[in-house]
Design an enzyme around this catalytic site. Structure first.
Site, short mmCIF file in Angstrom:
data_model
loop_
_atom_site.label_atom_id
_atom_site.label_comp_id
_atom_site.label_asym_id
_atom_site.label_seq_id
_atom_site.Cartn_x
_atom_site.Cartn_y
_atom_site.Cartn_z
N HIS A 271 -30.58 -7.15 -40.64
CA HIS A 271 -29.37 -7.93 -40.35
C HIS A 271 -28.37 -7.70 -41.47
O HIS A 271 -28.72 -7.66 -42.65
CB HIS A 271 -29.75 -9.41 -40.27
CG HIS A 271 -28.69 -10.31 -39.73
ND1 HIS A 271 -27.56 -10.64 -40.44
CD2 HIS A 271 -28.58 -10.95 -38.54
CE1 HIS A 271 -26.81 -11.45 -39.72
NE2 HIS A 271 -27.40 -11.66 -38.56
N ARG A 319 -26.19 -6.35 -36.28
CA ARG A 319 -27.52 -5.80 -35.99
C ARG A 319 -27.37 -4.63 -35.02
O ARG A 319 -26.33 -4.46 -34.37
CB ARG A 319 -28.42 -6.87 -35.36
CG ARG A 319 -28.82 -7.98 -36.30
CD ARG A 319 -29.71 -9.00 -35.60
NE ARG A 319 -28.96 -9.83 -34.67
CZ ARG A 319 -29.51 -10.54 -33.69
NH1 ARG A 319 -30.82 -10.49 -33.48
NH2 ARG A 319 -28.77 -11.29 -32.91
N LYS A 322 -25.77 -4.77 -31.21
CA LYS A 322 -25.07 -6.04 -31.06
C LYS A 322 -23.57 -5.80 -31.09
O LYS A 322 -23.09 -4.71 -31.40
CB LYS A 322 -25.49 -7.02 -32.16
CG LYS A 322 -26.95 -7.44 -32.07
CD LYS A 322 -27.25 -8.20 -30.78
CE LYS A 322 -28.70 -8.64 -30.73
NZ LYS A 322 -29.00 -9.39 -29.48
N ASP A 325 -18.25 -8.38 -34.67
CA ASP A 325 -17.96 -9.78 -34.97
C ASP A 325 -17.19 -9.80 -36.29
O ASP A 325 -17.61 -9.18 -37.27
CB ASP A 325 -19.26 -10.57 -35.09
CG ASP A 325 -19.05 -12.07 -35.33
OD1 ASP A 325 -17.99 -12.45 -35.85
OD2 ASP A 325 -19.96 -12.86 -35.01
N CYS A 327 -16.94 -11.84 -38.71
CA CYS A 327 -17.57 -12.32 -39.94
C CYS A 327 -18.28 -11.20 -40.68
O CYS A 327 -18.43 -11.25 -41.91
CB CYS A 327 -18.54 -13.47 -39.66
SG CYS A 327 -20.05 -13.01 -38.79
N TYR A 328 -18.69 -10.15 -39.95
CA TYR A 328 -19.37 -9.04 -40.62
C TYR A 328 -18.40 -8.16 -41.39
O TYR A 328 -18.82 -7.22 -42.08
CB TYR A 328 -20.19 -8.24 -39.61
CG TYR A 328 -21.31 -9.07 -39.04
CD1 TYR A 328 -22.36 -9.50 -39.85
CD2 TYR A 328 -21.30 -9.47 -37.70
CE1 TYR A 328 -23.37 -10.29 -39.35
CE2 TYR A 328 -22.30 -10.27 -37.20
CZ TYR A 328 -23.34 -10.68 -38.02
OH TYR A 328 -24.33 -11.49 -37.53
N ASP A 390 -13.89 -14.41 -34.53
CA ASP A 390 -14.91 -13.40 -34.28
C ASP A 390 -14.28 -12.19 -33.58
O ASP A 390 -14.33 -11.06 -34.06
CB ASP A 390 -16.00 -14.06 -33.44
CG ASP A 390 -16.97 -13.10 -32.77
OD1 ASP A 390 -16.76 -11.89 -32.80
OD2 ASP A 390 -17.95 -13.59 -32.19
N ASP A 397 -12.25 -20.46 -36.55
CA ASP A 397 -12.97 -21.54 -37.23
C ASP A 397 -12.98 -21.24 -38.72
O ASP A 397 -12.60 -20.15 -39.15
CB ASP A 397 -14.40 -21.70 -36.68
CG ASP A 397 -15.21 -20.41 -36.75
OD1 ASP A 397 -15.35 -19.86 -37.86
OD2 ASP A 397 -15.70 -19.96 -35.70
N HIS A 400 -15.32 -18.14 -39.90
CA HIS A 400 -14.77 -16.81 -39.67
C HIS A 400 -13.50 -16.60 -40.50
O HIS A 400 -13.23 -15.48 -40.95
CB HIS A 400 -14.49 -16.59 -38.18
CG HIS A 400 -15.72 -16.27 -37.40
ND1 HIS A 400 -16.49 -17.25 -36.80
CD2 HIS A 400 -16.35 -15.10 -37.14
CE1 HIS A 400 -17.52 -16.69 -36.19
NE2 HIS A 400 -17.46 -15.39 -36.38
#
Length: 477
Positions: A271, A319, A322, A325, A327-328, A390, A397, A400
């Site tokens: 992850h 991942r 996936k 996003d 946040c990554y 995201d 939010d 993020h």
């Protein structure tokens, strides 16, 4: 940057119907030459096997492509990149630090995280957060337990995650009043009770043991100048460990998976967030050019992290197989400064890195501009609400907003380890320097640059330095 499988279909070119500073009416961004083709169309290769994951990926590409080619923005520059809506994001974060509606009651144990996300986000946007010092001190003081550490609220069990977030929040507001909230002796005894015989850390007494614990504990110990010696009653003493960092690097090594990424604990899925935690932890134990290759297979990790960046989106997933996003942008994007430092070492030019890991022309191991494009085109809530998100279909939010901005900061700045610590027994001896990339490689407008954030501590460098210097003057309890 890896190209993800996507549908082979013809997509209509998106036309702008309004005039901007750089683009004339009815001119496509593609015609303007500002966007590389990889960001304007679906991937040319598609796996014949259609699955739920592949269909979700197709939907994500469909929702991102219009934003990547200008939809929804009232301005874009010659590179097809819009402004950072700074004022809206500042207003959004201030609101999150106020009185929240009743629907947030379930998030009460996460209040320290909300403090950190908002204060860190405001700092990245250039806003002074010292005005929140008194309120923060008053709020978090009752969250500290006599046995050490901070819970999510008054009377709640101490946890490494909420303690980490609280300590970083106190660093962000700074000042003696904030630093003196922490009971360092109790913190030391609590950390000793979390140290495990296998070298790792539990997140809470009797709780899970994972790589988050390794990173959170290392950050807390480093920033607060916690003595490294173990208390005699620590569970780790019976296994022969003498210090809080004893065996920690070896434990982190066991978390690297067959893919090359890092998992929460040995034997589970890799992850992106755990890769950051592993690299951050190791970079505290020793300078990254020493610790990272000592404990991790760097080429395999670089390969896995590189595969997390997708085209045409430009952002990262967390991942394998996936979705992208925002946040990554931090959890994966924040790995690169540490990896690059581990390859270069102190004051070594990028040309001296290993041949099989040669960097791009901008001395990067990933597409910085691809990530910046995703963040500014797809990661902003462009309504009056503000904040970061995201992906376009999601609401903004605080979580993020913090980590998307942190990822933007990592992509906009170049960190170098200027000097490794001379004393191997002392923490915080490394000197990091930050600079900007060549203007010719910059696709964003200079007014949209955010502040640098420390590659290990994820707060501005001056805040981390001030906290470390304060507690360095207090070697004892």
């Amino acid at each position: 940057m890896r190209t993800r499988a996507g549908p082979s279909r013809t997509r209509p070119r998106i036309i702008f119907k309004h005039r901007t500073r750089h683009m004339a009416m009815d001119t496509t961004l593609e015609e303007a030459g500002g966007i590389p083709d990889i960001f304007t169309s679906s991937p040319p290769v598609r796996d014949a096997l259609e699955t739920e994951s592949s269909m979700l990926q197709d939907e994500t590409i469909d929702e991102c492509l219009p934003f990547l080619t200008g939809e929804g923005h009232d301005y874009f520059n010659a590179h097809g990149v819009p402004h950072l809506y700074r004022d809206r994001h500042v207003k959004f974060l201030h609101k999150q630090l106020g009185t929240l509606p009743s629907m947030f009651m379930s998030a009460d144990p996460s209040r320290p995280w909300i403090f950190y996300w908002c204060l860190a986000g405001l700092s990245l946007l250039g806003h002074d957060v010292e005005s929140y010092r008194s309120r923060l001190v008053e709020t978090v003081r009752p969250m500290q337990n006599e046995t050490g550490g901070f819970g999510g609220g008054f009377g709640q069990t101490s946890h490494l995650a909420t303690t980490y977030a609280t300590v970083l929040s106190l660093c962000l507001v700074g000042g003696d009043e904030a630093y003196e909230v922490v009971d360092r002796r109790a913190m030391w005894r609590w950390l000793c009770s979390l140290k495990q015989p296998d070298g790792g850390f539990q997140m809470a007494i009797g709780g899970e043991e994972d790589v988050r614990g390794a990173y959170c504990a290392a950050v807390i110990i480093s920033l607060l100048n916690i003595p490294l010696s173990l208390s005699p009653d620590s569970p780790a003493c019976a296994a022969g460990h003498a210090g809080l960092f004893s065996g920690l690097g070896e434990w982190v090594r066991r978390c690297q998976t067959y893919e090359g990424g890092v998992s929460a604990k040995p034997g589970v899925e890799a992850h992106g967030a755990y890769a950051f935690c592993a690299l951050g932890c190791l970079s505290i134990l020793d300078p990254p050019h020493q610790a990272v290759p000592r404990y991790l297979d760097v080429p395999r990790l670089v390969s896995w992290l590189s595969a997390r960046q997708y085209a045409p989106e430009g952002g990262f997933s967390g991942r394998t197989n996936k979705l992208v996003d925002g946040c990554y942008s931090h959890w994966v994007g924040g790995c690169w400064p540490l990896l690059e430092a581990s390859l270069r070492g102190p004051e070594r030019p990028a040309a001296e890195t290993a041949d099989h890991l040669s960097m791009q022309a901008d001395n990067s191991l990933f597409s910085r501009n691809g990530l910046i494009r995703y963040i500014l085109c797809c990661g902003q809530d462009m309504s009056k609400r503000g904040g970061m998100r995201d992906k376009p279909s999601k609401y903004s939010d605080a979580y993020h907003t913090c980590y998307v901005l942190s990822g933007l900061s990592s992509a906009q700045h170049k960190w170098n380890l200027a000097r490794a610590g001379a004393d191997e027994t002392a923490m915080g001896g490394e000197v990091w320097t930050v600079s900007t990339y060549d203007k010719g490689e910059q696709i964003f407008d200079e007014q949209d640059r955010v502040r640098p954030t420390h590659p290990v501590y994820a707060i501005p460098q001056e805040n981390a330095d001030d906290c470390q210097n304060y507690f360095a003057s207090k070697p004892g309890f």
